[in-house]
Design a protein around this motif. Sequence first.
Motif, PDB file in Angstrom:
ATOM      1  N   TRP A  22       0.825  -1.214   0.000  1.00 36.98           N
ATOM      2  CA  TRP A  22       0.000   0.000   0.000  1.00 36.98           C
ATOM      3  C   TRP A  22       0.861   1.268   0.000  1.00 36.98           C
ATOM      4  O   TRP A  22       0.438   2.299  -0.505  1.00 36.98           O
ATOM      5  N   VAL A  23       2.037   1.187   0.559  1.00 37.49           N
ATOM      6  CA  VAL A  23       2.949   2.332   0.533  1.00 37.49           C
ATOM      7  C   VAL A  23       3.625   2.433  -0.837  1.00 37.49           C
ATOM      8  O   VAL A  23       3.702   3.500  -1.435  1.00 37.49           O
ATOM      9  N   ALA A  24       4.092   1.305  -1.330  1.00 34.63           N
ATOM     10  CA  ALA A  24       4.881   1.315  -2.562  1.00 34.63           C
ATOM     11  C   ALA A  24       4.055   1.441  -3.836  1.00 34.63           C
ATOM     12  O   ALA A  24       4.497   2.081  -4.794  1.00 34.63           O
ATOM     13  N   LEU A  25       2.858   0.845  -3.862  1.00 33.66           N
ATOM     14  CA  LEU A  25       2.079   0.849  -5.104  1.00 33.66           C
ATOM     15  C   LEU A  25       1.783   2.263  -5.610  1.00 33.66           C
ATOM     16  O   LEU A  25       2.013   2.545  -6.790  1.00 33.66           O
ATOM     17  N   PRO A  26       1.316   3.177  -4.766  1.00 35.43           N
ATOM     18  CA  PRO A  26       1.084   4.534  -5.288  1.00 35.43           C
ATOM     19  C   PRO A  26       2.364   5.206  -5.778  1.00 35.43           C
ATOM     20  O   PRO A  26       2.338   5.945  -6.760  1.00 35.43           O
ATOM     21  N   ILE A  27       3.465   4.920  -5.128  1.00 36.69           N
ATOM     22  CA  ILE A  27       4.738   5.498  -5.571  1.00 36.69           C
ATOM     23  C   ILE A  27       5.114   4.934  -6.941  1.00 36.69           C
ATOM     24  O   ILE A  27       5.488   5.685  -7.855  1.00 36.69           O
ATOM     25  N   LEU A  28       4.993   3.613  -7.089  1.00 35.65           N
ATOM     26  CA  LEU A  28       5.336   2.980  -8.358  1.00 35.65           C
ATOM     27  C   LEU A  28       4.412   3.433  -9.486  1.00 35.65           C
ATOM     28  O   LEU A  28       4.860   3.661 -10.607  1.00 35.65           O
ATOM     29  N   VAL A  29       3.118   3.572  -9.170  1.00 37.52           N
ATOM     30  CA  VAL A  29       2.143   3.947 -10.196  1.00 37.52           C
ATOM     31  C   VAL A  29       2.202   5.439 -10.504  1.00 37.52           C
ATOM     32  O   VAL A  29       2.332   5.845 -11.659  1.00 37.52           O
TER      33      VAL A  29
END
Length: 135
Positions: free
Chosen positions: A90-97
Amino acid sequence: MIGTRAERPLRFAAAGIANTIFGLGIYPLLLWAVPAFHTHYLLALGIAQAVSLCFAFTTYKLGVFRTRGNVMREFGAFAGFYLANYAANWVALPILVEVGGIPPVIAQLGFALVIIVTSWFWHSRVTFRAAGRGA
């Protein structure tokens, strides 16, 4: 003898394949089936993770480790492992997207690979450990 302990790694691999296909399939299916999830992809992620968690617990408990009883303790340990991974997701997905421009489905694939590698050790030594053996 059918169902011996020596066969667990093979059953684990088979369950892992089924769980991975299910888990990787449900997220894009939700994105495809519900247009609102194109914008609210994290809501789709939450739904996909909850359904996948229950599906995976069932396949590992009944199909791989074949334990009896201890459902609440086992589900707690099982869910704890995945909740830690989900929190990182949940932390990384928005950053990656949003920052990295990686499509959500591709980013999810990366997380699935990490979970596959680490889950055998956690589940065989903690979640579905033999009765009387400490964590």
